[in-house]
Write a protein that holds these residues in place. Structure first.
Motif, PDB file in Angstrom:
ATOM      1  N   SER A 118     -47.385 106.088  59.698  1.00 25.28           N
ATOM      2  CA  SER A 118     -46.178 105.804  60.481  1.00 25.28           C
ATOM      3  C   SER A 118     -45.689 107.042  61.227  1.00 25.28           C
ATOM      4  N   ALA A 119     -45.767 108.210  60.597  1.00 22.74           N
ATOM      5  CA  ALA A 119     -45.336 109.448  61.259  1.00 22.74           C
ATOM      6  C   ALA A 119     -46.311 109.842  62.358  1.00 22.74           C
ATOM      7  N   LEU A 120     -47.581 109.556  62.148  1.00 28.12           N
ATOM      8  CA  LEU A 120     -48.613 109.932  63.108  1.00 28.12           C
ATOM      9  C   LEU A 120     -48.617 109.014  64.321  1.00 28.12           C
ATOM     10  N   TYR A 121     -48.135 107.780  64.145  1.00 21.85           N
ATOM     11  CA  TYR A 121     -48.268 106.756  65.182  1.00 21.85           C
ATOM     12  C   TYR A 121     -47.665 107.208  66.512  1.00 21.85           C
ATOM     13  N   TRP A 122     -46.393 107.570  66.509  1.00 19.65           N
ATOM     14  CA  TRP A 122     -45.732 107.903  67.772  1.00 19.65           C
ATOM     15  C   TRP A 122     -46.202 109.231  68.333  1.00 19.65           C
ATOM     16  N   HIS A 123     -46.541 110.175  67.470  1.00 19.02           N
ATOM     17  CA  HIS A 123     -47.074 111.444  67.982  1.00 19.02           C
ATOM     18  C   HIS A 123     -48.410 111.216  68.692  1.00 19.02           C
ATOM     19  N   LYS A 124     -49.242 110.361  68.108  1.00 19.62           N
ATOM     20  CA  LYS A 124     -50.552 110.079  68.710  1.00 19.62           C
ATOM     21  C   LYS A 124     -50.390 109.410  70.074  1.00 19.62           C
ATOM     22  N   TRP A 125     -49.536 108.409  70.149  1.00 25.53           N
ATOM     23  CA  TRP A 125     -49.431 107.651  71.397  1.00 25.53           C
ATOM     24  C   TRP A 125     -48.667 108.417  72.478  1.00 25.53           C
ATOM     25  N   THR A 126     -47.707 109.240  72.105  1.00 26.31           N
ATOM     26  CA  THR A 126     -47.055 110.063  73.137  1.00 26.31           C
ATOM     27  C   THR A 126     -48.008 111.131  73.659  1.00 26.31           C
ATOM     28  N   GLY A 127     -48.867 111.671  72.786  1.00 30.55           N
ATOM     29  CA  GLY A 127     -49.874 112.628  73.248  1.00 30.55           C
ATOM     30  C   GLY A 127     -50.897 111.989  74.160  1.00 30.55           C
ATOM     31  N   ILE A 128     -51.359 110.795  73.801  1.00 29.73           N
ATOM     32  CA  ILE A 128     -52.332 110.084  74.642  1.00 29.73           C
ATOM     33  C   ILE A 128     -51.681 109.674  75.957  1.00 29.73           C
ATOM     34  N   ALA A 129     -50.422 109.251  75.895  1.00 27.42           N
ATOM     35  CA  ALA A 129     -49.716 108.893  77.129  1.00 27.42           C
ATOM     36  C   ALA A 129     -49.609 110.089  78.068  1.00 27.42           C
ATOM     37  N   THR A 130     -49.363 111.268  77.514  1.00 31.86           N
ATOM     38  CA  THR A 130     -49.313 112.482  78.333  1.00 31.86           C
ATOM     39  C   THR A 130     -50.639 112.705  79.053  1.00 31.86           C
TER      40      THR A 130
ATOM     41  N   LEU B 169     -63.556 108.060  77.730  1.00 33.40           N
ATOM     42  CA  LEU B 169     -64.027 108.133  76.353  1.00 33.40           C
ATOM     43  C   LEU B 169     -62.878 107.923  75.372  1.00 33.40           C
ATOM     44  N   LEU B 170     -61.718 108.520  75.678  1.00 30.88           N
ATOM     45  CA  LEU B 170     -60.565 108.372  74.806  1.00 30.88           C
ATOM     46  C   LEU B 170     -60.115 106.910  74.759  1.00 30.88           C
ATOM     47  N   ALA B 171     -60.114 106.256  75.917  1.00 34.95           N
ATOM     48  CA  ALA B 171     -59.740 104.843  75.952  1.00 34.95           C
ATOM     49  C   ALA B 171     -60.734 103.997  75.153  1.00 34.95           C
ATOM     50  N   PHE B 172     -62.017 104.329  75.268  1.00 37.12           N
ATOM     51  CA  PHE B 172     -63.053 103.601  74.524  1.00 37.12           C
ATOM     52  C   PHE B 172     -62.853 103.776  73.016  1.00 37.12           C
ATOM     53  N   LEU B 173     -62.587 105.006  72.586  1.00 41.20           N
ATOM     54  CA  LEU B 173     -62.405 105.271  71.165  1.00 41.20           C
ATOM     55  C   LEU B 173     -61.167 104.572  70.616  1.00 41.20           C
ATOM     56  N   LEU B 174     -60.127 104.452  71.450  1.00 40.98           N
ATOM     57  CA  LEU B 174     -58.920 103.766  71.003  1.00 40.98           C
ATOM     58  C   LEU B 174     -59.183 102.281  70.769  1.00 40.98           C
ATOM     59  N   VAL B 175     -60.033 101.699  71.598  1.00 43.02           N
ATOM     60  CA  VAL B 175     -60.350 100.278  71.447  1.00 43.02           C
ATOM     61  C   VAL B 175     -61.075 100.023  70.132  1.00 43.02           C
ATOM     62  N   PHE B 176     -61.995 100.946  69.778  1.00 41.97           N
ATOM     63  CA  PHE B 176     -62.803 100.768  68.569  1.00 41.97           C
ATOM     64  C   PHE B 176     -62.377 101.737  67.458  1.00 41.97           C
ATOM     65  N   GLU B 177     -61.077 102.045  67.416  1.00 43.48           N
ATOM     66  CA  GLU B 177     -60.571 103.046  66.475  1.00 43.48           C
ATOM     67  C   GLU B 177     -60.854 102.681  65.024  1.00 43.48           C
ATOM     68  N   ASN B 178     -60.721 101.406  64.670  1.00 41.87           N
ATOM     69  CA  ASN B 178     -60.894 100.990  63.275  1.00 41.87           C
ATOM     70  C   ASN B 178     -62.328 101.153  62.786  1.00 41.87           C
ATOM     71  N   LEU B 179     -63.293 101.228  63.721  1.00 42.82           N
ATOM     72  CA  LEU B 179     -64.696 101.366  63.341  1.00 42.82           C
ATOM     73  C   LEU B 179     -65.168 102.809  63.391  1.00 42.82           C
ATOM     74  N   LEU B 180     -64.267 103.707  63.799  1.00 41.76           N
ATOM     75  CA  LEU B 180     -64.687 105.086  64.053  1.00 41.76           C
ATOM     76  C   LEU B 180     -64.760 105.901  62.768  1.00 41.76           C
ATOM     77  N   VAL B 181     -65.841 106.665  62.589  1.00 42.12           N
ATOM     78  CA  VAL B 181     -66.002 107.632  61.505  1.00 42.12           C
ATOM     79  C   VAL B 181     -66.335 108.974  62.145  1.00 42.12           C
ATOM     80  N   VAL B 182     -65.476 109.962  61.927  1.00 39.13           N
ATOM     81  CA  VAL B 182     -65.658 111.277  62.555  1.00 39.13           C
ATOM     82  C   VAL B 182     -66.559 112.135  61.677  1.00 39.13           C
ATOM     83  N   PRO B 183     -67.725 112.593  62.167  1.00 40.79           N
ATOM     84  CA  PRO B 183     -68.597 113.457  61.361  1.00 40.79           C
ATOM     85  C   PRO B 183     -67.948 114.815  61.130  1.00 40.79           C
ATOM     86  N   GLN B 184     -68.487 115.554  60.162  1.00 39.83           N
ATOM     87  CA  GLN B 184     -67.865 116.821  59.778  1.00 39.83           C
ATOM     88  C   GLN B 184     -67.875 117.837  60.910  1.00 39.83           C
ATOM     89  N   TRP B 185     -68.970 117.857  61.697  1.00 39.78           N
ATOM     90  CA  TRP B 185     -69.025 118.869  62.763  1.00 39.78           C
ATOM     91  C   TRP B 185     -67.974 118.603  63.833  1.00 39.78           C
TER      92      TRP B 185
END
Length: 764
Positions: free
Chosen positions: A153-165, A65-81
């Motif tokens: 830019s600050a979020l970029y490397w934190h996001k990808w190192t977390g996903i890599a983990t 699911l995480l890999a799928f969301l990364l592919v379509f990240e630009n189209l993603l809208v996270v609901p409030q819940w």
């Protein structure tokens, strides 16, 4: 039942001569002996296996699911819940870090276990647990990253190192049994995973706590700058350190909550999506202080709950800085000595040299107490310091003997403030006896400059202020021999502009402060000051005004209109008032000056202060004021509900009973009510005044039902509600204020009960 049998067998074909006898011991255990324990173990093992399979499948699903969301990240809208789940990222992230770090250390230092061993079995389960929680944490962090306020830019490397983990830990578990039998690949993979974990954690800490959070204690740049009080800048050395400690962790380029960034003066002044941080035209001075004054449990309170909060002193510093123009270049010494910001700075700044280590002994405490009067205050510079500061008050009470009386403690005096006192030239001979004097303020005194040479005898004098005196340039040359002098303030004196360049050459090493001079630039005056401290007046009073700039004309109004430079009354010796009045005043000084902003202050009159008061309903423990006379103590609170001068109540009506030892004839009762819509503080929906001679036979004297504020009405106001009635002789008065039962739907706390805040009851 256990059966044991013993048999003897012959070796070598059964011949005693060629072999020997062997004894065989046989133990026969019936099949039913371990029947129950086997079933119990198998059942437990089966349940654990199903749980492990479930966790593995859940981890595999989350990875996909995480890999799928990364592919379509630009189209993603996270609901409030789902945003709620995303905000759980900080709550969970420490668990996978701990688990994976422990597993990694174990792989590196422990020998490879045998296949099928219990140690291998449980170690694999620890790795699976780390992979599952790491993937879940990465998923939550991914959803949290979709919220506004984070720098890409600050979020970029934190996001990808977390996903890599997450991906690496799951892959490690899935292919754990296919690694070569020797340990090197496993140890290398373990070390790399731990490095990625550390990098991801460090980058996350930078986002939430500011850059270089991890190494901040080791970095010399974070040390407090060495700065003398005379050189300290208000923003750089006082305000900015407060913001960096309490605010910048949420308002930096990496994590700009509300799109507000405080790391540079330009971005800070620009503000965020809710507007600029300050606005001196508003009573609450704008968003920065409004958010700081909100109750701690309010979702808009800043800093947010759980963060280190601003202290009362720090809030006063920010308020003083904003009120005086929020300048990024102003110096601390430009603020009055009694200003909260100046006091805060003098207690906190690290001086460039150790001025607090004095060689002289402390003065006798009894002698200091004896010399302290209503018009002369002697205080130590700091706790346990022998150095003393002396300040004079009351121009009419001052005499030269007030200086000579200080002779017994002359060696301990390092600061002397005689501003606005009738100090004369001959008095400088007395002051020159204070051999350890470092700072001398003679602003707006009667000094003409003829004896300034006496001050050159002071070996430690570093700062001298002669602002507002008629001293001349030639007279200042007598200070050439004052070797320790570093700062000389001669604003608004008799020195001509063309003389300053020559003075600077003669007085080398001295910072000569003369104020800003220009024939082409017009400056704006600051508002007048009100000398009267009390806002609640008993009977007739005389209001006193002043302005720091000599020659400024003060004009005022008492009818709530704006004063102008032509038609408004000119202030001279005082303003007499005998009713509740709003005073508005401005300062003017043509040519070369713009008129000041309007200074507005309300004064309240009370004729019959009650002798005692009793609250018949219990206020909130947090907003119960100080003492049992808070509603009749004659002290008007400011617009800070945390000032401990307001009574706050929410669950039931506020009911106060006022008593007089002797009957009074009242005809008007006024209630001072606070309104702060953002903090759920509304006017009462109903107010009643009862009065009479007997406490159980009171009659209704007046009632009001105030109109409730709307969504766009002023959020922060201090209101006065008047109740006028026929003259009535009373010995008891009862005040009732009913809070709002249900906050409107447009409010953030809709449906909850409103608060009622009251600080004074005035009887006339």
């Amino acid at each position: 039942m256990l059966k044991i049998s013993v048999k003897e067998r012959m070796s070598n074909g059964g011949s005693p001569q060629g072999g020997g006898r062997r004894t065989l011991l046989s133990l026969h255990i019936p099949d039913t002996a371990f029947a129950y324990s086997d079933i119990h173990y198998q059942s437990h093992h089966s349940k654990l296996s199903r749980l492990i399979t479930l966790v593995y499948n859940a981890t595999f699903f989350l990875v996909c699911l995480l890999a799928f969301l990364l592919v379509f990240e630009n189209l993603l809208v996270v609901p409030q819940w789902l945003q709620v789940a995303g905000r759980m990222h900080p709550l969970l992230l420490h668990f996978p870090i701990t688990v994976l770090m422990l597993y990694g250390v174990w792989v590196i230092i422990a020998p490879r276990p045998e296949a099928g061993s219990p140690v291998k079995y449980w170690a694999d389960n620890v790795l699976l647990l780390g992979a599952f929680t790491a993937t879940l944490t990465a998923m939550m962090g991914f959803m949290l990253s979709k919220e506004p306020g984070y720098d890409a830019s600050a979020l970029y490397w934190h996001k990808w190192t977390g996903i890599a983990t997450a991906f690496v830990s799951f892959g490690w578990y899935a292919f754990r049994n296919r690694l070569p039998r020797h340990l090197l690949p496993a140890k290398v993979l373990s070390g790399l995973t731990m490095v990625v974990l550390l990098v991801a954690g460090h980058l996350g800490a930078n986002i939430t706590h500011g850059e270089e959070f991890l190494l901040a204690p080791l970095m010399s740049d974070n040390q407090a700058p060495l700065v003398a009080m005379n050189d300290a800048l208000v923003y750089a050395h006082v305000v900015q350190p407060i913001l960096e400690e309490k605010c910048v962790s949420c308002h930096n380029p990496q994590k700009a909550k509300g799109e507000l960034i405080m790391t540079t003066t330009e971005l800070f002044a620009k503000g965020g999506k809710n507007g600029t941080p300050w606005d001196t035209t508003k009573a609450d001075l704008g968003l920065l202080l409004t958010r700081a004054h909100l109750p701690l449990d309010d979702k808009k309170h800043m800093p947010p709950r759980g963060k280190v909060q601003l202290t009362d002193d720090e809030i006063q510093v920010l308020e003083s800085w904003i009120r005086r123009g929020s300048s990024f270049t102003a110096r601390v010494v430009e603020f009055p000595a009694d200003d909260p910001l100046y006091r805060f700075a003098s207690n906190r700044l690290t001086v460039a040299e150790d001025e607090n280590s004095y060689e002289f002994a402390a003065a006798d405490d009894k002698k200091i107490q004896e010399l302290n009067t209503d018009y002369r205050v002697i205080t130590p510079l700091s706790e346990e310091s022998p150095a003393l500061s002396v300040s004079f008050f009351s121009e009419s009470a001052f005499q030269s003997s007030d200086l000579s009386d200080l002779t017994p403690i002359k060696d301990q005096i390092v600061e002397l403030d005689a501003s606005k006192m009738p100090v004369r030239d001959e008095d400088l001979k007395l002051i020159a006896q204070f051999g350890n004097l470092r700072k001398l303020l003679l602003n707006f005194t009667d000094i003409t400059g003829s004896t300034l040479g006496e001050l050159a005898k002071l070996p430690h004098l570093r700062e001298l202020s002669l602002t507002g005196t008629p001293v001349k340039a030639t007279q200042l040359l007598a200070l050439k021999n004052a070797n320790a002098l570093r700062n000389l303030y001669v604003w608004n004196t008799g020195i001509k502009p063309e003389e300053f360049s020559q003075l600077k050459k003669e007085l080398r090493g001295v910072s000569l402060e003369s104020g800003f001079r220009s024939d082409t630039v017009v400056l704006k005056l600051n508002p007048p000051n009100v000398i009267n401290k009390e806002q609640i007046l008993k009977g007739e009073a005389v209001l006193k005004l002043e302005h720091q700039i000599k020659g400024a004309v003060i004009r005022y109004t008492l009818d709530d209109t704006e004063p102008d430079s032509v038609n408004s009354l000119v202030y001279k010796d005082g303003i007499r008032i005998n009713n509740t009045t709003t005073l508005k005043a401005r300062a003017f000084k043509p040519p070369g000056w713009y008129g000041s902003e309007v200074m507005s202050r309300k004064f309240y009159r009370t004729t019959y202060p009650p002798d005692s008061m009793r609250l018949l309903t219990k206020p909130s423990d947090r907003y119960k004021g100080i003492g049992n006379r808070v509603l009749i103590d004659g002290i008007k609170s400011n617009r800070d509900q945390n000032s401990k001068k307001w009574i706050g109540i929410q669950e039931e009506p506020l009911i106060a009973l006022l008593s007089y030892d002797r009957p009074v004839t009242a005809r008007k009762v006024s209630l001072s009510i606070f309104q702060n819509v953002g903090s759920s503080i509304f006017p009462p929906v109903k107010m009643e005044i009862w009065g009479g001679m007997e406490v159980d036979k009171l009659k209704l004297l007046g009632t009001q039902k105030p109109e409730m504020p709307g969504e766009k009405d002023p959020g922060n106001e201090d209101k006065l509600y008047d109740f006028e009635f026929d003259p009535t002789q009373v010995k008891y008065l009862k005040v009732v204020a009913v809070p709002l039962a249900k906050i409107p739907a447009w409010h953030g706390n809709k449906g909850n009960k409103g608060w009622v805040f009251m600080d004074e009851i005035l009887v006339n």
